[in-house]
Scaffold this active site. Structure first.
Site, PDB file in Angstrom:
ATOM      1  N   LYS A 108      83.194  67.034 106.990  1.00 59.12           N
ATOM      2  CA  LYS A 108      84.582  66.859 107.438  1.00 59.12           C
ATOM      3  C   LYS A 108      85.315  68.186 107.571  1.00 59.12           C
ATOM      4  CE  LYS A 108      85.781  62.174 105.962  1.00 59.12           C
ATOM      5  NZ  LYS A 108      86.688  61.338 105.182  1.00 59.12           N
ATOM      6  N   LYS A 189      79.587  54.055 112.988  1.00 55.76           N
ATOM      7  CA  LYS A 189      80.155  53.097 112.042  1.00 55.76           C
ATOM      8  C   LYS A 189      81.579  52.723 112.490  1.00 55.76           C
ATOM      9  CE  LYS A 189      82.286  54.087 107.759  1.00 55.76           C
ATOM     10  NZ  LYS A 189      82.414  54.552 106.403  1.00 55.76           N
ATOM     11  N   LYS A 192      88.186  53.098 109.863  1.00 56.12           N
ATOM     12  CA  LYS A 192      89.652  52.989 109.883  1.00 56.12           C
ATOM     13  C   LYS A 192      90.292  54.086 110.716  1.00 56.12           C
ATOM     14  CE  LYS A 192      90.185  52.406 105.027  1.00 56.12           C
ATOM     15  NZ  LYS A 192      89.469  53.605 104.609  1.00 56.12           N
TER      16      LYS A 192
END
Ligand code: AQP
Length: 324
Positions: A108, A189, A192
């Site tokens: 990230k 995937k 959110k």
């Protein structure tokens, strides 16, 4: 099996992936701990109003599922200051090298100049979440296993330096965990933080859910068969339908084998709408009564503090702090 601890980060609206892979499997049992991990929700840039709305939405879903019943608790992480304080204590016994090895930070944080210090140190916060509650095992996905290993290392180090203050937890990776994929891009995937038509939201209205399923990508051929390599789109829909209806993938595939993709997508959409209707309605009803959400979260806060505050005190005592 001992008590279970699961946190969910308010990094977006609750998805059908969160529901299938996590929320629907969580159970209300004495001592179980559920929390909205809002402190984890600010490791990447955020908007205050949006963050607040995500916290309320996730709390409403946890409460709608009754996860604060039967002696288990639901609370908001930042309402229990012991979490932030424990994180600091653990940061001071953690080593730069072991934090630098965390793959989530590497993936990230890589190639970004504005990465927050919090994104680097959050494994200490997560370790504190677990250690404050003295849990024996933590159910985590493969991607979080490394953080539980770090939690174990920090707990063992603290126990070695200051005496036996922490229970050393084990990671528990569920055997076959459903990994719901984006309806638009089944290679990824469903997340959110990715807002597009491939992400089905648990609390969006039934027609929006139907529309997303009807526009889901499918594969070449006509038959509804399970083949994640050759038919990733159809296989994802089969997995979703099977998980939500508690049937096997084979049963669903046999039922729709020759129905055609259109009819199959319509059927999966109906399964998704119907099996989530109750939690959706209850969460939305709760959202119309914010005082009730606050009241129930406050009960959870008190239950969490009854465990976390004495643990923090014990650790500080052992570490040599002068306690008031
Ligand atoms: N697509 C998914 N399929 C199955 N399970 C899933 N979970 C998330 N996405 C899927 C599970 O939901 C829980 C949410 O915990 P989290 O919010 O702390 O973790 P996350 O995995 O980072 O969730 P998201 O939705 O993917 O958020 P972003 O986009 O912010 O990264 C976990 O138990 C997770 O396994």
């Amino acid at each position: 099996m001992g008590k279970s601890l699961s946190f969910i980060t308010p990094s977006g609206r609750v998805t059908l992936g969160n529901y299938i892979g996590a929320l629907s499997q969580w159970t209300a049992e004495p001592g179980n701990v559920y929390a909205v991990a809002d402190l984890h929700g600010i490791t990447t840039p955020w908007n205050p109003e949006t963050l607040r709305s995500y916290i309320i939405e996730i709390a409403s879903v946890l409460l709608a599922l009754g996860l604060d019943q039967q002696g288990s608790m639901v609370y908001v992480q930042s309402h229990v200051p012991a979490h932030a304080e424990m994180a600091w204590l653990l940061e001071c016994i953690g080593h730069m090298g072991e934090f630098q090895r965390m793959t989530q930070f590497k993936s990230k944080g890589k190639d970004r100049g504005d990465v927050s210090v919090g994104l680097f140190t959050y494994p200490a916060l997560m370790a504190g979440d677990i250690l404050l509650h003295d849990v024996d095992s933590v159910p985590v996905g493969e991607d979080q296993k490394q953080h539980v290993e770090l939690t174990r290392d920090l707990a063992l180090r603290a126990n070695h330096l200051f005496g036996p203050v922490f229970t050393v937890p084990q990671p528990r990776v569920p055997g076959i965990g459903a990994r719901v994929r984006s309806l638009k891009n089944p290679a990824e995937k469903m997340s959110k933080s990715v807002i597009d038509d491939g992400t089905v939201l648990l609390l969006e209205d039934a027609d929006a859910i139907r529309r997303k399923f009807m526009t889901a990508v499918t594969d070449s051929g006509r038959e509804v068969t399970y083949d994640p390599e050759a038919k990733p789109g159809i296989s994802n829909l089969l997995e979703i339908a099977a998980a939500l209806s508690h049937q096997s993938i084979e049963q669903i595939a046999a039922q729709y084998q020759n129905a055609g993709y259109g009819a199959f997508k319509r059927a999966v959409a109906e399964i998704a709408v119907e099996t989530t209707r109750r939690v959706r309605q209850e969460a939305l009803t709760l959202q119309s009564d914010p005082a009730e959400i606050v009241r129930r979260l406050d009960t959870g806060r008190r239950m969490a503090e009854a465990v976390a505050n004495p643990k923090l005190r014990q650790v500080k005592q052992a570490m040599g702090f002068l306690l008031p």
